[in-house]
Design a protein around this motif. Structure first.
Motif, PDB file in Angstrom:
ATOM      1  N   ARG A 197     -34.079 -17.414  -3.151  1.00  0.00           N
ATOM      2  CA  ARG A 197     -32.693 -16.956  -3.085  1.00  0.00           C
ATOM      3  C   ARG A 197     -32.135 -17.276  -1.698  1.00  0.00           C
ATOM      4  O   ARG A 197     -32.812 -17.078  -0.694  1.00  0.00           O
ATOM      5  CB  ARG A 197     -32.579 -15.451  -3.346  1.00  0.00           C
ATOM      6  N   PHE A 198     -30.913 -17.777  -1.674  1.00  0.00           N
ATOM      7  CA  PHE A 198     -30.310 -18.117  -0.379  1.00  0.00           C
ATOM      8  C   PHE A 198     -28.798 -18.212  -0.514  1.00  0.00           C
ATOM      9  O   PHE A 198     -28.253 -18.435  -1.597  1.00  0.00           O
ATOM     10  CB  PHE A 198     -30.860 -19.460   0.128  1.00  0.00           C
ATOM     11  N   GLN A 199     -28.160 -17.985   0.618  1.00  0.00           N
ATOM     12  CA  GLN A 199     -26.723 -18.188   0.677  1.00  0.00           C
ATOM     13  C   GLN A 199     -26.431 -19.655   0.936  1.00  0.00           C
ATOM     14  O   GLN A 199     -27.272 -20.397   1.473  1.00  0.00           O
ATOM     15  CB  GLN A 199     -26.130 -17.335   1.807  1.00  0.00           C
ATOM     16  N   PHE A 283     -25.688 -14.841  -3.094  1.00  0.00           N
ATOM     17  CA  PHE A 283     -26.964 -15.550  -3.089  1.00  0.00           C
ATOM     18  C   PHE A 283     -27.096 -16.393  -4.365  1.00  0.00           C
ATOM     19  O   PHE A 283     -26.764 -15.937  -5.465  1.00  0.00           O
ATOM     20  CB  PHE A 283     -28.132 -14.561  -2.992  1.00  0.00           C
ATOM     21  N   TYR A 284     -27.573 -17.597  -4.175  1.00  0.00           N
ATOM     22  CA  TYR A 284     -27.831 -18.522  -5.289  1.00  0.00           C
ATOM     23  C   TYR A 284     -29.336 -18.731  -5.422  1.00  0.00           C
ATOM     24  O   TYR A 284     -30.093 -18.481  -4.484  1.00  0.00           O
ATOM     25  CB  TYR A 284     -27.134 -19.865  -5.057  1.00  0.00           C
ATOM     26  N   VAL A 293     -28.099 -25.221  -8.110  1.00  0.00           N
ATOM     27  CA  VAL A 293     -28.237 -23.788  -7.846  1.00  0.00           C
ATOM     28  C   VAL A 293     -27.336 -22.985  -8.777  1.00  0.00           C
ATOM     29  O   VAL A 293     -26.287 -23.456  -9.232  1.00  0.00           O
ATOM     30  CB  VAL A 293     -27.944 -23.467  -6.368  1.00  0.00           C
ATOM     31  N   TYR A 294     -27.736 -21.738  -8.999  1.00  0.00           N
ATOM     32  CA  TYR A 294     -27.127 -20.895 -10.033  1.00  0.00           C
ATOM     33  C   TYR A 294     -26.890 -19.492  -9.513  1.00  0.00           C
ATOM     34  O   TYR A 294     -27.713 -18.938  -8.772  1.00  0.00           O
ATOM     35  CB  TYR A 294     -28.078 -20.859 -11.234  1.00  0.00           C
ATOM     36  N   ASN A 295     -25.760 -18.932  -9.926  1.00  0.00           N
ATOM     37  CA  ASN A 295     -25.461 -17.520  -9.701  1.00  0.00           C
ATOM     38  C   ASN A 295     -24.830 -17.010 -10.992  1.00  0.00           C
ATOM     39  O   ASN A 295     -23.850 -17.587 -11.481  1.00  0.00           O
ATOM     40  CB  ASN A 295     -24.495 -17.353  -8.524  1.00  0.00           C
ATOM     41  N   SER A 296     -25.374 -15.945 -11.551  1.00  0.00           N
ATOM     42  CA  SER A 296     -24.937 -15.488 -12.872  1.00  0.00           C
ATOM     43  C   SER A 296     -23.501 -14.992 -12.886  1.00  0.00           C
ATOM     44  O   SER A 296     -22.926 -14.803 -13.967  1.00  0.00           O
ATOM     45  CB  SER A 296     -25.874 -14.391 -13.387  1.00  0.00           C
ATOM     46  N   PHE A 377     -23.696 -19.963 -18.715  1.00  0.00           N
ATOM     47  CA  PHE A 377     -24.604 -18.821 -18.751  1.00  0.00           C
ATOM     48  C   PHE A 377     -24.189 -17.799 -17.684  1.00  0.00           C
ATOM     49  O   PHE A 377     -24.957 -17.410 -16.819  1.00  0.00           O
ATOM     50  CB  PHE A 377     -26.051 -19.285 -18.563  1.00  0.00           C
ATOM     51  N   LYS A 378     -22.940 -17.399 -17.806  1.00  0.00           N
ATOM     52  CA  LYS A 378     -22.350 -16.452 -16.849  1.00  0.00           C
ATOM     53  C   LYS A 378     -22.292 -15.055 -17.462  1.00  0.00           C
ATOM     54  O   LYS A 378     -22.006 -14.898 -18.649  1.00  0.00           O
ATOM     55  CB  LYS A 378     -20.943 -16.916 -16.471  1.00  0.00           C
TER      56      LYS A 378
END
Length: 817
Positions: A197-199, A283-284, A293-296, A377-378
């Motif tokens: 996980r990272f910004q 965070f992604y 990279v993904y963030n829900s 996939f949000k």
């Protein structure tokens, strides 16, 4: 973790990578064969084999460089990925010393053997990458052991499945290569296997140095500026206010550090064209590709350039690939694109409608190239049971069943059916989702996709059956130039920058590789290697699924898939050995491709002729004119080896068969012939006395098939009659018995002959039997006369042979009834 446990993880990691390497070698080189049993005339090898329980090996023939390697087989796959046992051993052919061989030693042998064809192969570089892949997998397995979180559940959400690909792509020799990450901390922070996980890092760049396009109709950099303004500190807000015409460009934090070291970026900083603002915001987490990279909670997934050598290449977004994502996004918004989606709703396209590039002094800085992808996939959609296909086909991790096994078992419970019945029907449903849309989209709309395991997501329904496919990856969209006029009518600018309009001849082998070898046969392999279904049954289902479209297909794709003797497979091993970076290689030659035998031709495979399951008599016929009975039975190496060795060493056999010499060599020949799928040996008996041998062969696997337009239903046969006394030879009835034996198999279309052009006696013999001249062909070891004999030709010439065949067929039907 204790030392023993650590040692075991290291062993698992090396064996996993070794399995992948051996399979890559088998796909890309031809100097190997199956080897069955324990030899009688090779004492050193027999001495070693008797200490093991393995009775089937793959033998790698490195005798040109003084070695041979034996890898124990756990599962042999026509679908292309075998499963090996360990240890693998090498034998020094000069000293007969047999020793275990490490993955590094095998790589050395592979490089040394390949130098004559690929003189640029570099062992030192590949060894470094191999070490990197092994060490990374060991780290991931250790993390998995400590974390204790299952990664094989029948129900998993999108990101859980994306981050479950611990073992990597099983068709790649360096499945966990991540050369570029400097230490374990970076590896863990930026890898999907460890749920890193990272910004994101953010740059502020002069608008004149930023180029962006968005099929959705707005500038993404404006959206990123708004998002950054919501989370940045006052100091950063002040910088944004000071440069209102600069654009905000997000970046993978590892790549941001890489970019800051470039002289061009430093020059832009000095000139006030670029500022690095730091890491901020949500965070992604990485998906299976590492760089996406993904963030829900976000509408977008970001696919960054990443100068890390992941398997074959540094993962840098090329400008033409960015335009491909834009092109397909624009096209799908037209009437043409909407029609395609409406006609084939089984596939949902996850498009990359926007991209960003940064230039300095007219040159694109490729590290800034960003592809921006829709996120289907949000929020609540994030919980869908959607899986990356590569992860679904992955082997089990220590202490866990493979996920596909769990999926099929849960589906069997849900449907109240047996596991084997469920597996076959599950696969049928998967085929329906794949085949009809792919053929239809290419025929009707000229759309082709790199439909491989890494680009395909599978959604499972409540019963764990395939429900829907998702296709992603901007670089994987291509269009047939046969549809160019129609495509340009609806979207005039298509392919102007992307180079995605390509000739049909280019599409057919590439689409076949991605769809068949990498995707559908990957699923076949996962089902079969885990004992869920019979591989031949699944391959036959694939053949039938495509066969139904043969007459309606106008592109040649179906004909190429089901009838071609061999396909093209990407040489992932050779691409690494020759240090080719696929991302930066020319578009028309990004990798090395090799011939791969078409598994679908196995639909026409005659087991009785090539892999008989019985040593009993398989054919018997009385010839009244000669007053003889001819029997044909399978060759029995324990019973017949010495006898045929004597036959091949007779003077009349030597110049034709060229199989005279030490019995040890002949035994090696048979121990590799018997388990193979190219040819087989049978013994013919006249009145109970062995007098001849026939070797039926299948041109789809035998070398002769490459010398003419062979069909999957073609078979041939060689004949050696041992006696020289004309009263014992009975040549003509022996020849008839050979053709009887071949033609009594309904799957055989025609029997071919390829006697040397100078062999006048064989030409006359073949003509008497019903063979007809076709043409002269050049084979590697001779110039031959190609002849054909169809069943009807043979029966027309010999009505008594037809009567025999009809009688035998009636007997068989009566026994079956």
């Amino acid at each position: 973790m204790n030392t023993l446990h650590s040692t075991r993880l290291q062993q698992i990691s090396e064996e996993t990578n070794f399995n992948a390497l051996l399979n890559s070698y088998c796909r890309e080189f031809g100097n190997w064969s199956r080897y069955v049993g324990i030899p009688k005339y090779d004492a050193p090898l027999a001495g070693y084999f008797t200490t093991t329980t393995d009775r089937m090996h793959i033998r790698f023939d490195f005798t040109d460089i003084g070695f041979e390697v034996y890898a124990p087989l756990k599962f042999y796959a026509d679908s292309g990925r075998h499963v090996f046992n360990f240890p693998v051993v090498e034998r020094n052919t000069n000293t007969d010393a047999i020793n275990p061989v490490s993955i590094y030693r095998f790589m050395e042998l592979a490089v040394q053997f390949s130098l004559s064809e690929f003189p640029d192969a570099d062992i030192s570089l590949v060894k470094q990458r191999l070490t990197n892949s092994i060490e990374n997998l060991e780290h991931f397995l250790s993390y998995f052991q400590q974390n204790g979180k299952p990664i094989n559940l029948a129900k998993m959400n999108f990101i859980e499945a994306e981050q479950s690909l611990f073992l990597g792509h099983n068709a790649h020799p360096l499945p966990k290569g991540r050369a570029g990450f400097n230490n374990q901390e970076e590896l863990f922070k930026y890898s999907p296997e460890t749920q890193g996980r990272f910004q994101l890092g953010y740059f502020l760049i002069s608008k004149d140095n930023v180029f962006e396009k968005n099929a959705e109709g707005f500038d993404m950099t404006e959206l990123f500026k708004i998002e950054l303004s919501d989370v940045a500190n006052p100091e950063i807000i002040a910088v944004l206010d000071k440069f209102p015409n600069h654009k905000v460009v997000p970046m993978h934090p590892w790549e941001a550090n890489y970019l800051l070291g470039l002289s061009t970026v430093k020059a832009m900083q000095d000139e006030g064209l670029l500022f690095y603002l730091g890491e901020f915001g949500q965070f992604y987490t990485p998906t299976s590709s590492v760089r996406t990279v993904y963030n829900s909670l976000s509408d977008w997934m970001l696919k960054f350039s990443l100068h890390v050598k992941i398997t074959n290449s540094e993962r840098v977004n090329l400008v033409r690939e960015l335009h491909r994502g834009y092109d397909i996004s624009k096209l799908l918004k037209t009437e043409y694109g909407r029609a395609a989606k409406s006609e084939f709703p089984e596939i949902e396209f996850i498009t990359d409608p926007a991209f960003i590039t940064v230039n300095y002094n007219g040159e694109t800085i490729d590290g800034f190239n960003i592809s921006i992808r829709h996120n289907p996939f949000k929020e609540e959609e994030a919980t869908k049971n959607v899986t990356l296909l590569a992860a679904l086909c992955q082997d089990g991790l220590p202490g866990q069943k493979p996920r596909l096994v769990n999926v099929i078992e849960e589906a069997a419970i849900s449907k109240n059916k047996t596991v084997s019945f469920t597996a076959v029907n599950w696969f049928k449903q998967y085929l329906h989702l794949c085949v009809t849309p792919i053929i239809g989209l290419y025929n009707n709309f000229g759309m082709a996709f790199e439909f491989h395991q890494q680009n395909v997501l599978l959604e499972l329904d409540k019963d764990y059956f395939p429900a829907k496919l998702y296709f992603r990856d901007n670089q994987g969209y291509f269009f047939s130039d046969d549809k160019a006029e129609e495509l340009k009518k609806f979207y005039p600018g298509i392919a102007a920058e992307s180079g995605s309009l390509v000739p049909n001849a280019y599409v057919l082998p590439k689409l076949t590789y991605y769809l068949m070898i990498n995707n559908i046969l990957g699923v076949v392999n996962a089902l079969a290697s885990n004992g869920l279904a019979d591989e031949k049954t699944l391959i036959d289902l694939v053949y039938r699924e495509f066969k139904q479209f043969e007459n309606s297909d106008t592109t040649g794709l179906v004909d190429y898939i089901i009838n071609r003797r061999s396909w093209e497979v990407k040489g992932n091993l050779l691409t690494n050995l020759c240090n080719i970076d696929e991302a930066s290689a020319p578009i028309d030659n990004p990798a090395i491709y090799r011939e791969f035998p078409n598994p679908l031709t196995k639909f026409f495979f005659c087991e009785k002729l090539i892999q008989p399951q019985s040593l009993e008599v398989l054919y018997t016929r009385f010839f009244p004119k000669e007053n003889i009975t001819i029997n044909i039975r399978s060759f029995d190496i324990d019973r017949d080896l010495e006898m045929v060795h004597d036959w091949f060493n007779q003077e009349h056999a030597k110049p034709i068969w060229k199989m005279d010499g030490p019995i040890k060599n002949l035994e090696l020949f048979y121990r590799t012939l018997i388990p193979g799928d190219a040819s087989q040996s049978f013994i013919g008996e006249i009145n109970g006395e062995p007098t001849f041998t026939i070797e039926p062969y299948w041109p789809m696997r035998d070398g002769v098939g490459a010398c003419y337009d062979s069909l999957p239903s073609d078979y041939g046969s060689h004949l050696l009659i041992a006696p020289t006394d004309k009263d014992k030879k009975f040549s003509f009835p022996t020849g008839q018995a050979m053709l009887d034996f071949v033609f009594e198999n309904s799957i055989v279309g025609k029997c071919i002959g390829e006697a040397a052009v100078e062999s006048r006696a064989m030409h006359m013999f073949g003509t008497r039997l019903g063979y007809r001249y076709q043409k002269v062909i050049e084979m590697p070891h001779k110039t031959a006369t190609l002849t054909f004999c169809y069943r009807d030709w043979y029966w027309e010439k010999f009505p008594e042979a037809k009567a025999y065949a009809m009688e035998k067929s009636a007997q068989f039907e009566a026994e079956e009834a």
